[in-house]
Write a protein that holds these residues in place. Structure first.
Motif, PDB file in Angstrom:
ATOM      1  N   THR A 190       0.810  -1.125   0.157  1.00  0.00           N
ATOM      2  CA  THR A 190       0.214  -0.021   0.108  1.00  0.00           C
ATOM      3  C   THR A 190       0.923   1.200   0.052  1.00  0.00           C
ATOM      4  OG1 THR A 190      -1.820  -1.355   1.278  1.00  0.00           O
ATOM      5  CG2 THR A 190      -1.744   1.238   1.197  1.00  0.00           C
ATOM      6  N   ASN A 191       1.903   1.302   0.837  1.00  0.00           N
ATOM      7  CA  ASN A 191       2.778   2.319   1.039  1.00  0.00           C
ATOM      8  C   ASN A 191       3.466   2.628  -0.249  1.00  0.00           C
ATOM      9  OD1 ASN A 191       3.959   4.216   2.869  1.00  0.00           O
ATOM     10  ND2 ASN A 191       5.834   3.341   2.522  1.00  0.00           N
ATOM     11  N   PHE A 192       4.079   1.475  -1.027  1.00  0.00           N
ATOM     12  CA  PHE A 192       4.476   1.490  -2.317  1.00  0.00           C
ATOM     13  C   PHE A 192       3.639   2.154  -3.484  1.00  0.00           C
ATOM     14  CE2 PHE A 192       5.473  -0.218  -6.522  1.00  0.00           C
ATOM     15  CZ  PHE A 192       6.616   0.166  -6.942  1.00  0.00           C
ATOM     16  N   LEU A 193       2.186   1.668  -3.424  1.00  0.00           N
ATOM     17  CA  LEU A 193       1.522   2.259  -4.331  1.00  0.00           C
ATOM     18  C   LEU A 193       0.899   3.732  -4.230  1.00  0.00           C
ATOM     19  CD1 LEU A 193      -0.931  -0.880  -4.869  1.00  0.00           C
ATOM     20  CD2 LEU A 193       0.777  -0.177  -6.388  1.00  0.00           C
ATOM     21  N   VAL A 194       1.010   4.265  -2.794  1.00  0.00           N
ATOM     22  CA  VAL A 194       0.627   5.436  -2.607  1.00  0.00           C
ATOM     23  C   VAL A 194       1.733   6.448  -2.972  1.00  0.00           C
ATOM     24  CG1 VAL A 194      -0.180   7.266  -0.752  1.00  0.00           C
ATOM     25  CG2 VAL A 194      -1.055   4.822  -0.963  1.00  0.00           C
ATOM     26  N   ASP A 195       2.957   5.920  -2.438  1.00  0.00           N
ATOM     27  CA  ASP A 195       4.303   6.924  -2.701  1.00  0.00           C
ATOM     28  C   ASP A 195       4.337   6.907  -4.034  1.00  0.00           C
ATOM     29  OD1 ASP A 195       4.219   7.255   0.028  1.00  0.00           O
ATOM     30  OD2 ASP A 195       5.932   5.859   0.438  1.00  0.00           O
ATOM     31  N   THR A 196       4.265   5.983  -4.820  1.00  0.00           N
ATOM     32  CA  THR A 196       4.634   5.922  -6.253  1.00  0.00           C
ATOM     33  C   THR A 196       3.883   6.807  -7.073  1.00  0.00           C
ATOM     34  OG1 THR A 196       5.743   3.783  -6.039  1.00  0.00           O
ATOM     35  CG2 THR A 196       5.002   4.230  -8.369  1.00  0.00           C
ATOM     36  N   VAL A 197       2.493   6.712  -6.938  1.00  0.00           N
ATOM     37  CA  VAL A 197       1.463   7.697  -7.507  1.00  0.00           C
ATOM     38  C   VAL A 197       1.796   8.828  -7.199  1.00  0.00           C
ATOM     39  CG1 VAL A 197      -0.976   8.350  -7.793  1.00  0.00           C
ATOM     40  CG2 VAL A 197      -0.455   5.797  -7.743  1.00  0.00           C
ATOM     41  N   LEU A 198       2.086   9.090  -5.985  1.00  0.00           N
ATOM     42  CA  LEU A 198       2.371  10.986  -5.629  1.00  0.00           C
ATOM     43  C   LEU A 198       3.862  11.169  -6.346  1.00  0.00           C
ATOM     44  CD1 LEU A 198       1.365  11.001  -1.865  1.00  0.00           C
ATOM     45  CD2 LEU A 198       0.138  11.890  -3.725  1.00  0.00           C
ATOM     46  N   PHE A 199       4.873  10.097  -6.201  1.00  0.00           N
ATOM     47  CA  PHE A 199       6.088  10.432  -6.881  1.00  0.00           C
ATOM     48  C   PHE A 199       5.800  10.786  -8.327  1.00  0.00           C
ATOM     49  CE2 PHE A 199      10.829   8.552  -7.174  1.00  0.00           C
ATOM     50  CZ  PHE A 199      11.058  10.113  -7.348  1.00  0.00           C
ATOM     51  N   MET A 200       5.057   9.907  -8.972  1.00  0.00           N
ATOM     52  CA  MET A 200       4.662   9.915 -10.456  1.00  0.00           C
ATOM     53  C   MET A 200       4.263  11.368 -10.855  1.00  0.00           C
ATOM     54  SD  MET A 200       2.887   6.494 -11.743  1.00  0.00           S
ATOM     55  CE  MET A 200       4.042   4.992 -11.673  1.00  0.00           C
ATOM     56  N   LEU A 201       3.222  11.934  -9.930  1.00  0.00           N
ATOM     57  CA  LEU A 201       2.848  13.391 -10.420  1.00  0.00           C
ATOM     58  C   LEU A 201       3.867  14.386 -10.120  1.00  0.00           C
ATOM     59  CD1 LEU A 201       0.367  15.324 -10.399  1.00  0.00           C
ATOM     60  CD2 LEU A 201      -0.025  14.854  -8.139  1.00  0.00           C
ATOM     61  N   ILE A 202       4.603  14.312  -9.022  1.00  0.00           N
ATOM     62  CA  ILE A 202       5.373  15.155  -8.561  1.00  0.00           C
ATOM     63  C   ILE A 202       6.731  15.152  -9.652  1.00  0.00           C
ATOM     64  CG2 ILE A 202       7.332  15.883  -6.805  1.00  0.00           C
ATOM     65  CD1 ILE A 202       5.303  14.730  -4.600  1.00  0.00           C
ATOM     66  N   ALA A 203       7.200  14.033  -9.963  1.00  0.00           N
ATOM     67  CA  ALA A 203       8.454  13.980 -10.869  1.00  0.00           C
ATOM     68  C   ALA A 203       7.885  14.613 -12.429  1.00  0.00           C
ATOM     69  CB  ALA A 203       8.769  12.471 -11.093  1.00  0.00           C
ATOM     70  N   THR A 204       6.581  14.235 -12.917  1.00  0.00           N
ATOM     71  CA  THR A 204       6.097  14.697 -14.028  1.00  0.00           C
ATOM     72  C   THR A 204       6.183  16.351 -14.127  1.00  0.00           C
ATOM     73  OG1 THR A 204       4.901  12.722 -14.378  1.00  0.00           O
ATOM     74  CG2 THR A 204       4.429  14.417 -15.816  1.00  0.00           C
ATOM     75  N   VAL A 205       5.719  16.815 -13.200  1.00  0.00           N
ATOM     76  CA  VAL A 205       5.473  18.092 -12.956  1.00  0.00           C
ATOM     77  C   VAL A 205       6.907  18.915 -12.726  1.00  0.00           C
ATOM     78  CG1 VAL A 205       4.624  20.231 -11.665  1.00  0.00           C
ATOM     79  CG2 VAL A 205       2.991  18.290 -12.018  1.00  0.00           C
ATOM     80  N   LEU A 206       7.608  18.151 -11.785  1.00  0.00           N
ATOM     81  CA  LEU A 206       9.197  18.921 -11.756  1.00  0.00           C
ATOM     82  C   LEU A 206       9.824  18.765 -12.997  1.00  0.00           C
ATOM     83  CD1 LEU A 206      11.287  19.698  -9.825  1.00  0.00           C
ATOM     84  CD2 LEU A 206      11.868  17.206  -9.425  1.00  0.00           C
ATOM     85  N   TYR A 207       9.931  17.798 -13.827  1.00  0.00           N
ATOM     86  CA  TYR A 207      10.520  17.651 -15.082  1.00  0.00           C
ATOM     87  C   TYR A 207      10.140  18.400 -16.243  1.00  0.00           C
ATOM     88  CZ  TYR A 207      14.449  14.967 -13.133  1.00  0.00           C
ATOM     89  OH  TYR A 207      15.385  14.637 -12.174  1.00  0.00           O
ATOM     90  N   TRP A 208       8.727  18.713 -16.330  1.00  0.00           N
ATOM     91  CA  TRP A 208       8.289  19.600 -17.174  1.00  0.00           C
ATOM     92  C   TRP A 208       8.661  21.092 -16.814  1.00  0.00           C
ATOM     93  CZ3 TRP A 208       5.079  23.950 -16.657  1.00  0.00           C
ATOM     94  CH2 TRP A 208       4.541  24.362 -17.937  1.00  0.00           C
ATOM     95  N   LEU A 209       8.679  21.128 -15.628  1.00  0.00           N
ATOM     96  CA  LEU A 209       9.267  22.928 -15.360  1.00  0.00           C
ATOM     97  C   LEU A 209      10.672  22.916 -15.400  1.00  0.00           C
ATOM     98  CD1 LEU A 209       7.649  23.084 -11.597  1.00  0.00           C
ATOM     99  CD2 LEU A 209       7.099  24.444 -13.698  1.00  0.00           C
TER     100      LEU A 209
END
Length: 422
Positions: free
Chosen positions: A147-166
């Protein structure tokens, strides 16, 4: 780079030996003036409990100080051995869509890091089971981990996508825009955590004991706090430890009591714990905490923007990272974030200990029951096999609360001042 990796592993082993020596030979006895008082573990723990407390604390602390640089080592090896670059090459061949590339990269990076971290995490779980702190089955532990892996990974995907777009869109000012987006995200996350994230791990429900609820309502009324924010959480299936905490903000703010706390403590002791959590609510520590993290995020992102640029300019060719906006730089970004977070942790922990002490002061002024307060800390120590007087380095880097010695000594002094007044 392979030679550098070997040297890093050698240094890590030497560091582990040195840290083990420090933790296992450090003097954790209490000062002579507090021997025989309620702050002395010999007065409320059996000799066996004292031995187990010392052993468990030392192993738990050693595991923490091994885990942090181990994480750095994982990120460093991913970069130095070319894994980060190879993973970028693979996702670029797999799809032309930037968002999908980011999502795939984060998923596989998270999977690799989780896989390498799993043995050390399992040692921590086994240690807790061995000393009777954890009651959680392996299957339940694995379920929480997934559960922790899935929650963290989904949040991480969102953060990383926005970060690297910036990073692609704003080469120089990306960190400022990233910080601007951090602010609403952090506030939003604080809103949803109690009602969306936390229930994924445990069951939350209103306090069952109506007599105790009536006492808490009266205490809350005296403190001018809405009582609907008191919740009970089922933790007895996972741990024997005791705890209570404040989470969320605004209409979603909650004061949460573990059911183990309700089972092990008397009503007067629970009321002191509740008064402590009410102190956080009254003094708006959650809001101050959010403001503090927003400020730290601003300076942290600015510092990391400088560090990562310098690191890639100096070592980028060796690890296959040509520019900051390459997704292969993500392990380096995470490495720098982890290094900075660890470096700042003594300061963050000191602020937290100040707030916790303020909440203790509020609670004792509200309840006027130092005996219940002292016995509650003694039972917390007993249930969690906590160290009463930990080594200085442990306190600086691990303790978000004052030590048990400091908390009980304060209550002893408070009790003494009450006697003098009478």
């Amino acid at each position: 780079m392979k030679k550098v990796v070997r040297w890093m592993l050698f240094v890590y082993v030497l560091y582990g030996i040195g840290m083990a020596w420090y933790l296992f030979v450090a003097d954790t006895s209490i000062p002579l003036e507090w021997k025989g008082t309620s702050a002395d573990p010999a007065t409320f723990l059996t000799p066996r409990e004292q031995m187990l407390s010392e052993e468990y604390s030392k192993w738990k602390d050693l595991l923490f100080f091994l885990a942090v640089p181990y994480e750095w080592l994982i990120y460093f090896c991913l970069l130095a051995l070319g894994v980060a670059k190879a993973l970028q090459t693979w996702v670029e061949r797999a799809t032309k869509w930037f968002t999908l590339r980011s999502v795939l990269y984060v998923f596989w990076l998270s999977l690799i890091v989780t896989a390498f971290s799993l043995p050390l995490n399992f040692v921590g779980y086994h240690l807790s089971r061995t000393y009777g702190i954890s009651t959680q089955s392996v299957s339940s532990w694995l379920k929480d981990g997934l559960t922790n892996f899935l929650v963290d990974t989904v949040l991480f995907m969102l953060i990383a996508t926005v970060l690297y777009w910036l990073l692609r869109r704003f080469e120089r000012r990306w960190w400022l825009y990233a910080w601007a987006l951090c602010v609403p995200f952090m506030i939003f996350f604080m809103f949803i955590q109690p009602v969306v994230i936390d229930p994924l791990y445990n069951d939350f429900y209103p306090l069952k004991d109506k007599k105790l609820e009536a006492k808490i309502l009266a205490l809350a009324s005296e403190a001018h706090i809405p009582a609907e924010h008191v919740f009970e959480v089922n933790m007895s299936e996972k741990t024997n430890a005791l705890n209570a905490y404040v989470t969320g903000i605004g209409s979603h703010a909650r004061i949460v009591l573990w059911d183990t706390t309700l089972q092990r403590l008397e009503d007067e002791e629970v009321l002191f714990i509740m008064a402590h959590e009410m102190g956080h609510y009254v003094m708006k520590h959650i809001y101050w905490g959010i403001a503090g993290y927003i400020a730290l995020a601003f300076f942290g992102l600015w510092i990391i923007s400088k560090w990562i640029k310098l690191a890639i300019a100096k070592w980028g060719k060796l690890v296959g990272v040509n520019k900051v906006s390459d997704i292969a730089s993500l392990p380096l970004f995470l490495l720098l974030v982890s290094l900075l977070s660890f470096a700042l942790s003594p300061f963050v922990n000191a602020v937290s200990r100040y707030e916790e002490h303020a909440a203790d002061k509020y609670a004792i002024e509200l309840t006027k029951n130092p005996d219940a307060a002292i016995s509650s800390f003694q039972k917390l120590t007993k249930a969690g096999l906590s160290e009463v007087n930990p080594p200085l380095i442990v306190k600086l880097f691990r303790y978000t609360h004052p030590t048990i010695l400091e908390r009980i000594v304060y209550l002893e002094e408070y009790q003494s001042s009450l006697r003098k007044k009478q």
